[in-house]
Design an enzyme around this catalytic site. Structure first.
Site, PDB file in Angstrom:
ATOM      1  N   LYS A  92    -149.219 -14.066  -8.683  1.00 31.09           N
ATOM      2  CA  LYS A  92    -147.799 -14.242  -8.978  1.00 31.09           C
ATOM      3  C   LYS A  92    -146.995 -12.954  -8.777  1.00 31.09           C
ATOM      4  CE  LYS A  92    -147.343 -17.662  -9.355  1.00 31.09           C
ATOM      5  NZ  LYS A  92    -147.524 -18.619  -8.198  1.00 31.09           N
ATOM      6  N   THR A  95    -147.578 -12.783  -3.531  1.00 35.26           N
ATOM      7  CA  THR A  95    -148.729 -12.868  -2.634  1.00 35.26           C
ATOM      8  C   THR A  95    -148.436 -13.700  -1.383  1.00 35.26           C
ATOM      9  OG1 THR A  95    -150.167 -12.776  -4.586  1.00 35.26           O
ATOM     10  CG2 THR A  95    -151.180 -13.431  -2.500  1.00 35.26           C
ATOM     11  N   THR A  96    -147.921 -14.900  -1.570  1.00 36.75           N
ATOM     12  CA  THR A  96    -147.679 -15.819  -0.455  1.00 36.75           C
ATOM     13  C   THR A  96    -146.688 -15.217   0.531  1.00 36.75           C
ATOM     14  OG1 THR A  96    -147.995 -17.619  -2.053  1.00 36.75           O
ATOM     15  CG2 THR A  96    -147.143 -18.214   0.112  1.00 36.75           C
ATOM     16  N   TRP A  97    -145.636 -14.627   0.013  1.00 33.29           N
ATOM     17  CA  TRP A  97    -144.595 -14.004   0.836  1.00 33.29           C
ATOM     18  C   TRP A  97    -145.156 -12.831   1.639  1.00 33.29           C
ATOM     19  CZ3 TRP A  97    -140.739  -9.913  -1.058  1.00 33.29           C
ATOM     20  CH2 TRP A  97    -139.720  -9.712  -0.118  1.00 33.29           C
ATOM     21  N   HIS A 156    -157.169 -10.749  -4.663  1.00 32.92           N
ATOM     22  CA  HIS A 156    -156.632 -10.361  -5.964  1.00 32.92           C
ATOM     23  C   HIS A 156    -157.558  -9.357  -6.654  1.00 32.92           C
ATOM     24  CE1 HIS A 156    -153.406 -13.176  -5.796  1.00 32.92           C
ATOM     25  NE2 HIS A 156    -154.114 -14.264  -6.052  1.00 32.92           N
ATOM     26  N   ARG A 178    -145.349  -6.192  -8.856  1.00 30.81           N
ATOM     27  CA  ARG A 178    -144.092  -6.818  -9.265  1.00 30.81           C
ATOM     28  C   ARG A 178    -143.851  -6.515 -10.736  1.00 30.81           C
ATOM     29  NH1 ARG A 178    -142.996 -13.404  -8.966  1.00 30.81           N
ATOM     30  NH2 ARG A 178    -140.697 -13.334  -9.071  1.00 30.81           N
ATOM     31  N   TYR A 244    -142.427  -5.461  -5.155  1.00 34.89           N
ATOM     32  CA  TYR A 244    -141.735  -6.706  -4.837  1.00 34.89           C
ATOM     33  C   TYR A 244    -140.224  -6.489  -4.836  1.00 34.89           C
ATOM     34  CZ  TYR A 244    -140.558 -11.705  -5.299  1.00 34.89           C
ATOM     35  OH  TYR A 244    -140.056 -12.970  -5.113  1.00 34.89           O
ATOM     36  N   ARG A 307    -141.498 -21.221  -6.588  1.00 31.85           N
ATOM     37  CA  ARG A 307    -140.657 -21.693  -7.685  1.00 31.85           C
ATOM     38  C   ARG A 307    -139.249 -21.118  -7.569  1.00 31.85           C
ATOM     39  NH1 ARG A 307    -139.025 -20.469 -12.803  1.00 31.85           N
ATOM     40  NH2 ARG A 307    -139.862 -18.367 -12.634  1.00 31.85           N
ATOM     41  N   GLY A 309    -138.827 -17.202  -6.848  1.00 32.49           N
ATOM     42  CA  GLY A 309    -138.912 -16.062  -5.945  1.00 32.49           C
ATOM     43  C   GLY A 309    -137.833 -15.023  -6.196  1.00 32.49           C
TER      44      GLY A 309
END
Length: 341
Positions: A92, A95-97, A156, A178, A244, A307, A309
């Protein structure tokens, strides 16, 4: 499976039941292999997938694809390559970005002449384009056996617990942290998405208590961040430390910095043609969120990875007291360190 095949990932014809049976069998074997070892580890209630076990000062899931058993197996089998790229984060933390940005930056020449609509990131979850090394262990044809270079993986795992071959290989690692308050809120909402089928939803107070004690997958948060920050100071050409918040503030400059660090700098022509801006747009929250929303990644709906971001969403969920406590812990843990998140 090669990275070239990512455009067909979302429509794979391989029977899902066969995949699950293969994965469950491997998980069962790993759990059995290491069950005696786990009996000596501290254990705590987790906020997402049940109990967590402490190993080398960090908390890990068990009996799961991203688990302590998988980490042990990776230590025994995984061989890194010098030109590998690893995207490291806490859960969270964007990561995806970050995976999408790294993948599209490194592979921009491969898809330069493709229609944007057929770009792998337009048809597939970024986690499939840039898989976790932990989950690759379960694949019948893992990406890390592919001949394409560079291989791009996510993880991770804390820095000191990475497979030794990753550290020794001289490959590059990109880490992004983040703000802990936003990590907590995002983790809380993600856990509710995972738990909603069972009806065992968690209250924000409970999530806060666990998080503030450091109990989260791959946590404590502060120790995880400090390890990668220290590694970036000791090995600045091998470990890049990002936040982030800074990436959100100036994504174009962040993409340029990542490209230079990885040895794929943008040419003057690419800059003039707007290549950086194209990657920023392709990897935007809005663009990634609309892709394959009805699918899932390892049993978790794709929509759960997107969700808000936003930076600072914690103000809508945490009490003043919670914020003060987390700020104090962060101040004490990061004392003397130039970590702004």
């Amino acid at each position: 499976m090669s990275i070239d095949d990512t455009s067909t990932l979302s429509s794979s014809n391989k029977p899902r039941e066969q995949d699950h049976e293969h994965e469950n069998a491997l998980i069962s074997n790993l759990v059995d292999r290491y069950k005696d070892k786990l009996t000596t580890f501290p254990i705590e209630k987790g906020c997402v997938f049940g109990s967590l076990y402490m190993y080398q000062g960090f908390w890990y899931l068990s009996q799961h694809k991203l688990s302590i058993e998988t980490l042990f197996a990776l230590h025994e089998t995984f061989i890194a390559r010098p030109n590998d790229v690893y995207v490291a984060t806490l859960p969270k933390s964007g990561t995806t970005w970050l995976k999408a940005i790294v993948f599209s930056t490194v592979n921009r020449s491969r898809y330069k002449y493709n229609c944007l609509a057929t770009h792998p990131l337009r048809v597939s979850n970024p986690h499939k384009c840039c898989p976790f090394i932990e989950t690759e262990f379960y694949e019948s044809a893992p990406t890390y056996n592919d001949t394409h270079s560079p291989r791009i993986f996510g993880t991770h795992t804390p820095y000191t617990s990475l497979p030794r071959s990753i550290i020794d290989s001289g490959c590059r690692i990109i880490y992004m942290c983040r703000n802990p308050k936003d990590v907590l809120v995002s983790l809380f909402h993600f856990s509710d998405k995972v738990r909603e089928q069972s009806g065992d939803l968690m209250k924000i107070n409970d999530a806060f208590e666990l998080f503030s004690k450091g109990v989260m997958p791959y946590g404590p948060y502060w120790d995880h961040v400090k390890e990668y920050n220290s590694a970036s100071l000791e090995r600045p050409t091998k470990v890049l430390f990002l936040t982030y918040e800074n990436m959100k503030k100036d994504t174009a400059n962040g993409v340029k910095r990542i490209a230079e660090f990885l040895g794929y700098p943008f040419t003057d022509e690419e800059v003039d043609q707007g290549s950086i801006e194209e990657i920023v747009k392709l990897c935007s929250f809005e663009s990634l969120k609309e892709v394959d929303q009805k699918g899932n990644y390892h049993g978790v709906p794709n929509g759960s990875y997107f969700r808000e971001g936003k930076v600072g969403d914690w103000t809508n969920h945490l009490t003043n007291e919670m914020c003060m406590i987390l700020d104090q812990i962060t101040k004490e843990k990061f004392n003397g360190l130039d970590i702004l998140c």
